[in-house]
Design an enzyme around this catalytic site. Structure first.
Site, PDB file in Angstrom:
ATOM      1  N   HIS A 106     -14.360 -24.761   7.559  1.00 12.30           N
ATOM      2  CA  HIS A 106     -15.565 -25.589   7.570  1.00 12.30           C
ATOM      3  C   HIS A 106     -15.726 -26.301   6.225  1.00 12.30           C
ATOM      4  O   HIS A 106     -16.130 -27.459   6.166  1.00 12.30           O
ATOM      5  CB  HIS A 106     -16.808 -24.734   7.853  1.00 12.30           C
ATOM      6  CG  HIS A 106     -16.765 -24.035   9.181  1.00 12.30           C
ATOM      7  ND1 HIS A 106     -16.721 -22.670   9.298  1.00 12.30           N
ATOM      8  CD2 HIS A 106     -16.723 -24.524  10.441  1.00 12.30           C
ATOM      9  CE1 HIS A 106     -16.671 -22.343  10.577  1.00 12.30           C
ATOM     10  NE2 HIS A 106     -16.664 -23.446  11.297  1.00 12.30           N
ATOM     11  N   LYS A 116      -3.648 -17.629  10.945  1.00 13.28           N
ATOM     12  CA  LYS A 116      -4.684 -18.561  11.405  1.00 13.28           C
ATOM     13  C   LYS A 116      -6.045 -18.105  10.885  1.00 13.28           C
ATOM     14  O   LYS A 116      -6.348 -16.925  10.808  1.00 13.28           O
ATOM     15  CB  LYS A 116      -4.685 -18.569  12.937  1.00 13.28           C
ATOM     16  CG  LYS A 116      -5.676 -19.542  13.561  1.00 13.28           C
ATOM     17  CD  LYS A 116      -5.515 -19.504  15.081  1.00 13.28           C
ATOM     18  CE  LYS A 116      -6.790 -19.824  15.840  1.00 13.28           C
ATOM     19  NZ  LYS A 116      -7.304 -21.170  15.729  1.00 13.28           N
TER      20      LYS A 116
END
Ligand SMILES: [Zn+2]
Length: 506
Positions: free
Chosen positions: A24, A305
């Protein structure tokens, strides 16, 4: 560019089922650079971000946490808003889709416009639904039967839903994307979208039974038993935040309809929603399309990930507290590749901050300000003429704004920071070749030749620091402001330098 010259910029709005992670931060920082850069160039900018509160996965996460949904969602949304300070973000607006009074009227209006066009129909539907993505998948889209994003098997769902006639917009989408009316960057992503649209579009389900949504979300106008599909609702935020469908639509006209540029920053996992569904929705509602969609890649952490479930979510809060805002921003902008995922490690962050900021930029600042203070009582010397020792540096400084403009026009943050870095290097190279501290010693002993050469070198170095303080502003707002205030000193005199970028330890 046509329109009123305004620059409207959005990020995707993340789900608030968890705290923000470094991915983000990447998107927010990239968008922030674009916003600050345009403001620096004198363009009117409006930069929107926010949170996607209405997703079913937020409901699931709230239940798992044993918290009321509204409270849970508000708490996580505040953590996204709160990134403003540790990441030095300059967004002008922040929308929360469950709580912002601007959102619902706009969503309802978009729905009715599409309904008026005959773009909705009801259908019984059985499909494979990934709760993580909040989307149905076709079997051929699932390698090994697993969601390509979440690597879990989607659950079969059968229900009566409203469908949107996406297939109707195939031709118009191909035209908008193929003609460049909507630019998708990088090209690779544009080509993927074009191939997807050319293969033929299926109509999409755009509502859920209120029971499955557990009453959370925005009801379908005229059919309260159905909740609007969270993606359909979320995409609308880009214009509901401008008052679309509300009492005052002037911001919508200024920043969307008549805006010169409408730029949307997203991650590659949501390309289809933006470059296909969102565009079709706008076409159906008869509204202008964004001018550009920029798609960034993903980060991994220590090779894995980035996700909460993988247990490796890196908190931007924690990183900022440990290493400082500038170090994080610099790493994200200087190291993250335009194509292909980039692996984050604390070691890389620290090495980059130490080599570029503490050593490179810090050295240049320290040398220049120390000498400016000692030799000229803080007054910058005039730049030298042709063939003067600082010519190369002066030329590099003059070229810098244009190089940054060119790089950011392509959303190439690495190229932009490379351009900055080349000026830092040219400055340090000049200092090492000319050794102005030795010139200063000779000048203090009355050597006139040394005095004039020192003036030229110091003039070029001070000029470079000034250009860097300005041009670094969009990238490292905190450090650039500190550099700038030291360069401008008090009452026109430069004080001895205070380090702006300190060395970090892992
Ligand atoms: Zn998924």
């Amino acid at each position: 560019m046509t329109g009123n010259g305004n620059f409207y910029l959005t990020t995707a709005i993340p789900y608030v089922n968890a705290e923000p992670h470094l991915g983000h931060a990447l998107e927010l920082v990239q968008a922030d650079v674009l916003a600050r850069h345009r403001r620096l160039r004198g363009q009117p900018v409006r930069f929107l971000t926010g949170t996607d509160d209405n997703a079913l996965k937020n409901v699931t996460a709230a239940h798992a946490a044993g918290a009321p949904v509204g409270e849970f969602v508000a708490r996580n949304a505040a953590r996204f808003y709160g990134l403003r300070e540790p990441l030095a973000l300059s967004f002008d607006d922040f929308i929360r889709t469950s709580a912002d009074p601007r959102h619902r009227p706009g969503v309802a209006r978009l729905w009715r416009q599409c309904a008026d066009r005959g773009d909705f129909y009801q259908r019984h539907y059985s499909g494979l639904y990934c709760g993580g993505c909040e989307q149905f998948y076709l079997p051929e889209e699932l390698p090994g039967g697993l969601c390509p994003e979440h690597h879990v098997a989607p659950e079969p769902v059968t229900e009566q839903n409203w469908f949107f006639r996406l297939s109707r917009y195939t031709g118009e989408l191909l035209d908008a994307l193929g003609s460049g009316r909507v630019r998708i960057e990088p090209d690779t992503r544009r080509n993927e979208v074009l191939a997807f649209v050319r293969a033929g579009l299926h109509d999409i389900s755009v509502s859920r039974p209120a029971t499955r949504a557990r009453g959370w979300g925005i009801p379908v106008p005229g059919d309260p038993g159905q909740i609007i599909y969270v993606w359909w609702d979320a995409l609308a935020n880009y214009i509901t935040a401008l008052g679309y469908g509300g009492a005052d639509e002037q911001p919508y006209r200024d920043w969307w309809v008549n805006s010169g540029e409408r730029v949307q920053v997203i991650g590659k996992g949501v390309t289809r929603f933006h470059a296909v569904h969102w565009l079709a929705l706008l076409l159906a509602a008869g509204q202008p399309l964004p001018t550009t969609i920029y798609v960034h890649e993903y980060l991994s952490v220590n090779g894995a990930k980035l996700s909460k479930s993988a247990g490796n979510a890196i908190s931007p809060y924690e990183l900022a507290a440990r290493f400082g805002t500038d170090a994080i921003r610099w790493w994200l902008l200087r190291e993250v590749a335009r194509l292909g995922d980039t692996d984050f490690t604390v070691e890389r962050l620290v090495n980059r901050a130490n080599s570029d900021l503490a050593n490179g930029l810090g050295n240049l600042q320290h040398r220049t300000l120390t000498l400016a203070h000692r030799c000229h009582h803080g007054q910058a010397a005039p730049p030298g003429g042709q063939g003067a020792p600082g010519t190369e540096l002066v030329t590099a400084c003059q070229a810098l704004p244009h190089r940054i403009d060119q790089a950011l026009a392509r959303f190439d943050f690495r190229a932009a920071t490379d351009a900055i870095w080349s000026v830092v290097q040219a400055g340090n190279r000049l200092a090492e070749t000319e050794r102005p501290w030795e010139l200063a010693r000779r000048a203090e002993h009355g050597d006139r030749g040394a005095t004039s050469r020192l003036d030229e070198v110091l003039g070029a170095l001070t000029g470079a620091c000034r250009v860097l303080a300005t041009e670094l502003g969009p990238f490292l707002p905190t450090g650039a402001a500190a550099l700038s205030s030291q360069l401008h000193g008090s009452h026109g005199a430069i004080a001895p330098p205070v380090p702006v970028f300190t060395r970090r330890r892992q």
